[in-house]
Design an enzyme around this catalytic site. Structure first.
Site, PDB file in Angstrom:
ATOM      1  N   ASP A 127       0.722  -1.146   0.157  1.00 36.57           N
ATOM      2  CA  ASP A 127      -0.202  -0.014  -0.092  1.00 36.57           C
ATOM      3  C   ASP A 127       0.792   1.431  -0.064  1.00 36.57           C
ATOM      4  O   ASP A 127       0.386   2.464   0.299  1.00 36.57           O
ATOM      5  CB  ASP A 127      -1.014   0.128   1.159  1.00 36.57           C
ATOM      6  N   CYS A 183      -3.808   7.637   0.049  1.00 38.69           N
ATOM      7  CA  CYS A 183      -4.177   6.990   1.102  1.00 38.69           C
ATOM      8  C   CYS A 183      -5.637   6.872   0.964  1.00 38.69           C
ATOM      9  O   CYS A 183      -6.280   7.280   0.253  1.00 38.69           O
ATOM     10  CB  CYS A 183      -4.123   8.166   2.524  1.00 38.69           C
TER      11      CYS A 183
END
Lengths: 341, 67
Positions: A127, A183
């Protein structure tokens, strides 16, 4: 020994056939990250009969994961099971013939150096771009294909990086977003995970079964909500002087000092701290903490979690700690030192 | 003027003359973008030189990090 009935439909698919199935059985795929993308990729590859999977993940299962991280259950959430472990448990039920190595920890240089040379390819299910750049250089160094995948909201993007053939992520570095725009503050819907993974896994199957000619060769993106699908030929962006993949390579992302000792986890109000010392005796720490009656403790074989003031601290066996309740790295360090020395 | 952006038809205002103008029109100026204009990849410094005409095809991709 192949169980031919199990893979019958896949063997019937001519580009794979018996030969391809045996190649899958002999293959080792490294999946970095066992969140949404990693769960889904791992399940698909285990079902497809890839003989050996290695999963690396530093996190544990939380309630907000269950909407899209398909290997995890409410039980995993209640027990705060590390994602790599929970994934392995579920995958072993799905296909007990697959060897699954689950690693609870950061995908850091030394670990990747051990695993990457033995893997046939790497699936990116991370991520963050710090880890992706590290994967990129590891993949270049050991001449392994890696398959970038990323998702946010209803948007996904994927690209297969082939050593010496396509541009690498370092070639495309100017396109990496610098701020927190990646994010999960804008959320995510589950189908976009499946869409990216279907592309990543199909590319992996092509590579593993010797069907390189069928690879997409393009940077692919789509927005499922906006009904957009885009493919771009990016060969022109390969850099002749790239520090990661050209003849002048120096692998800048493998320099130890480029790796952070602490990191803010994307969109999570959480800081990860990775102290120098490795291996922590969780029982010892728990015993110390129990002296403070204010502290609420939870422990499983892999981690220790406790709440104090407005923070929740999760300590792993490998010495890492997640400090929930702050995005300030200094504050997280203070909390850590106050309770863990 | 009507152009194709990421496979969908898009009507743009008269004053959108080039790729840079299109990026502003789409409010994408904050993101680093990989842009293909009529199957030609553009470098960033070419965005103002790449003149848009009716029927042009533009593909725009940006990287994201989530996983």
């Amino acid at each position: 020994m192949l169980e031919t009935n199990r893979y019958h439909r896949q063997i019937l698919f001519a580009p794979i056939g018996e030969n391809g199935q045996e190649k899958l059985n002999q293959s080792h795929v490294l999946i970095v990250g066992a969140g949404a993308l990693g769960s889904s990729s791992a399940e698909a590859l285990a079902r497809a009969g890839v003989g050996h999977l290695t999963l690396i993940d530093r996190d544990y299962v939380e309630e907000s994961n269950l909407q899209r991280q398909q290997l995890f259950s409410e039980k995993d959430m209640k027990q705060k099971t590390p994602k790599a472990i929970a994934a392995k448990q579920r995958l072993s039920e799905v296909n007990s013939h697959v060897r699954i190595d689950a690693i609870v920890g950061d995908a850091e240089i030394d670990l990747l150096r051990q695993i990457a040379p033995e893997a046939d390819l790497i699936i990116d299910a991370t991520d963050n771009f710090d880890t992706r750049l590290l994967l990129n250089d590891i993949a270049q160094k050991y001449q392994k294909p890696w398959i970038y995948g990323a998702v946010v909201a209803s948007y996904g993007v994927t690209f297969t990086v082939l050593p010496d053939k396509t541009p690498c992520l370092q070639c495309l570095q100017e396109y990496i977003p610098a701020n927190g725009a990646t994010c999960d503050s804008v959320g995510i819907i589950q189908p976009v995970v499946q869409r990216v993974v279907s592309q990543q896994v199909t590319e992996a199957l092509k590579l593993l079964t010797g069907n390189e000619a069928a690879l997409s060769g393009r940077l692919i993106s789509f927005d499922l909500w906006k009904n957009e699908h885009t493919e771009i030929e990016v060969d022109a962006l390969r850099k002749a002087d790239c520090p990661s993949c050209s003849e002048k390579r120096s692998y800048p992302n493998l320099a130890y000092d480029s790796r952070l000792k602490s990191a803010v986890l994307c969109g999570r109000n959480t800081v990860q701290l990775r102290p120098q010392r490795k291996q922590t005796d969780l029982d010892e720490v728990a015993k110390e903490l129990q002296k403070n009656k204010q502290i609420k403790l939870f422990q499983n074989p892999y981690l220790l979690s406790f709440e104090v003031d407005s923070f929740r601290i999760v300590l792993f066996q490998d010495g890492r700690a997640l400090v929930h309740g702050t995005m300030d790295q200094l504050e997280a360090k203070n909390v850590y030192h106050r309770y863990l020395g | 003027m009507k152009i194709m952006v990421n496979g969908n038809g898009l009507e743009v205002r008269e004053d959108v003359k080039h790729i840079k103008g299109l990026i502003d029109f789409l409010e994408l100026e904050d993101k680093p973008l990989i842009i293909e204009h009529n199957q030609q990849i553009l470098q960033k410094e070419e965005h103002e030189k790449a003149i848009l005409e009716n029927g042009d095809k533009v593909e725009i991709v940006h990287f994201v990090g989530g996983g």
